[in-house]
Design a protein around this motif. Structure first.
Motif, PDB file in Angstrom:
ATOM      1  N   ARG A 298      -1.774  -4.575  -7.256  1.00 48.76           N
ATOM      2  CA  ARG A 298      -0.389  -4.220  -7.587  1.00 48.76           C
ATOM      3  C   ARG A 298      -0.285  -2.951  -8.425  1.00 48.76           C
ATOM      4  NH1 ARG A 298       3.016  -8.053 -10.407  1.00 48.76           N
ATOM      5  NH2 ARG A 298       4.588  -6.581  -9.683  1.00 48.76           N
ATOM      6  N   MET A 300      -0.119   0.690  -9.241  1.00 48.47           N
ATOM      7  CA  MET A 300       0.136   1.935  -8.514  1.00 48.47           C
ATOM      8  C   MET A 300      -0.568   3.105  -9.210  1.00 48.47           C
ATOM      9  SD  MET A 300       3.860   3.692  -7.925  1.00 48.47           S
ATOM     10  CE  MET A 300       4.653   2.241  -7.297  1.00 48.47           C
ATOM     11  N   TYR A 323       3.414  -1.737  -8.185  1.00 45.46           N
ATOM     12  CA  TYR A 323       4.185  -2.041  -6.970  1.00 45.46           C
ATOM     13  C   TYR A 323       4.996  -3.305  -7.209  1.00 45.46           C
ATOM     14  CZ  TYR A 323       1.089   1.263  -4.613  1.00 45.46           C
ATOM     15  OH  TYR A 323       0.414   2.391  -4.243  1.00 45.46           O
TER      16      TYR A 323
END
Ligand code: AMP
Length: 424
Positions: A298, A300, A323
């Motif tokens: 997750r 980014m 994300y």
């Protein structure tokens, strides 16, 4: 920059995968690594307990940052030794790592700084410990003070069970870890894993996660290192995150700084979300396993500048981006885990499984034998997926699991259950 990562599990595979994607990295080494990590990093057979050997390797390979995965080298002071040799290392000092290495140390900090946690007392002999239990009644929790590889906690349903745990610990059942015992109040609520990146004074929360500790579906069977995880954890609302930072994480950082051992690295708080708010169950001084696997999917932002900024004390104006997607990981373990299990059994179908959309497979305990992949531990694979919801991530992860042929392995089929029920 050249980086050396220490460790050999699924957590390290996920970290290696994320670091290998950074444009800042020239060469990535991992000691000792595993068959999956070898796809991302150059694995080296270094004995990480031998700090001189690690230092010599770093000098020879011009390592700009050492990232320490597991707690044992941290508690053994590897960061102190590397830094003393002029090598930058990500992780807490030996003194700061006592937050994981001694439960009594952490509880005393909580008491001194009003950090919400279970009421407790520390004991060095069995009789006063038993008296305390008789006075407070069951359920009650008995904990070995030191590192006990996940076996040091007994949630006792009865006074007799608590007394047996006390005898077992003081009779040396957990080695030196049980020479001192902490007894604490049983807390009710929902558990969550909370991670903060710390630079000594500033802390930045990472995304939230929840893991599944029991071996079998519906939270049955023995406790394990973790059979799966997902992120985000719905119980960690923005308000709970804010309270965890101000009531738990930040006072802990101030306390350690005041003691002269500022905390740098990942601070992993095991939380009980009670009706009164978040309470600390325990601290770990490193990334969680398997929570890291879902967090890395997750994340980014590039992780490397974040690790360097934490080491350098420069997190104040730092930001991490995530994300919005959900991520989930299913742990595949060798049959028999967490008890006795076979090593060396063959695993097939990994490349087919890896083709399922959104899926990423991290190796937790594998070994290559030519082109064959063999199980080489208790927890062996982390089958991870990212999706728009936990439901979708769960569907993709199990679609990949079903393509893996490994008759000697097993997994839970209900990872993410609570979040899936919430998503309806
Ligand atoms: P720990 O290794 O300290 O995280 O403890 C292992 C597990 O025992 C936790 O994940 C909880 O499920 C449970 N546990 C530990 N301490 C308590 C407590 N004071 N009250 C309720 N459950 C606890």
């Amino acid at each position: 920059m050249n980086i050396l990562l220490l460790g050999s599990g699924g957590r390290e595979h996920a970290l290696a995968w994320k670091m290998a994607a950074s444009p800042l990295v020239d060469r990535l080494f991992c000691a000792p690594g595993n068959a999956g990590i070898a796809q991302e990093a150059e694995c080296v057979a270094l004995d990480t307990a031998n700090h001189d050997a690690v230092i010599a390797f770093c000098k020879e390979h011009k390592i700009g940052l050492v990232v320490v995965g597991p707690e044992a080298p941290l508690c053994a002071g590897i960061v102190d030794d590397l830094e003393a040799a002029g090598i930058k290392a990500f992780g807490p000092s030996r003194e700061a790592a006592r937050l994981e290495g001694s439960k009594g140390f952490t509880k005393d900090i909580c008491r001194a700084h009003n950090i919400p946690t279970a009421a407790y007392e520390r004991f060095t002999t069995p009789e006063p410990a038993k008296n305390y239990i008789r006075k407070h009644g069951a359920p009650i929790v008995v904990k070995a003070d030191g590192l006990a590889a996940g076996k040091g906690v007994v949630v006792a349903e009865s006074i007799a069970e608590a007394e047996d745990a006390i005898d077992m610990m003081f009779e040396g059942g957990l080695g030196a870890a049980g020479a001192e015992v902490v007894i604490e109040e049983f807390m009710q609520g929902e558990e969550a894993s909370f991670f903060a990146l710390c630079d000594g004074t500033t802390a930045i929360p990472l995304a939230s996660a929840q893991d599944h500790k029991r071996a079998f579906d519906n939270d049955q069977g023995p406790n394990t290192g973790g059979m799966g995880a997902y992120s985000p954890a719905p119980v960690m609302t923005p308000e709970m995150t804010r309270r965890t930072m101000t009531e738990i994480i930040e006072p802990t950082l101030r306390a350690l700084a005041a003691m002269g051992s500022p905390y740098k690295g990942i601070l992993f708080a095991g939380l009980m979300i009670t009706k009164d708010g978040p309470k600390l169950i325990e601290y770990n001084v490193r990334f969680g396993d398997p929570e890291t696997q879902v967090l890395m999917l997750r994340l980014m932002s590039d992780i490397v500048p974040a690790l360097v900024a934490a080491r350098d004390g420069m997190l104040k104006s730092f930001d991490l981006r995530w994300y919005d997607d959900a991520a989930l990981t299913v742990v595949m373990a060798a049959k028999g885990y967490p008890g006795d299990y076979k090593k060396g059994t063959e695993i097939d179908g990994l490349s087919e499984a890896g083709k399922v959309e959104g899926v990423q497979i991290f190796h937790a305990g594998t070994k290559a034998d030519g082109s064959r992949i063999l199980a080489n531990g208790g927890r062996v694979l982390n089958v991870c997926a990212i999706g728009r919801s936990v439901v979708e991530a769960q569907r993709q992860a199990y679609a990949a699991v079903d393509r893996i042929h490994w008759p000697d392995g097993f997994c839970r089929r209900d990872i993410g259950r609570r979040a899936v029920e919430r998503e309806g």
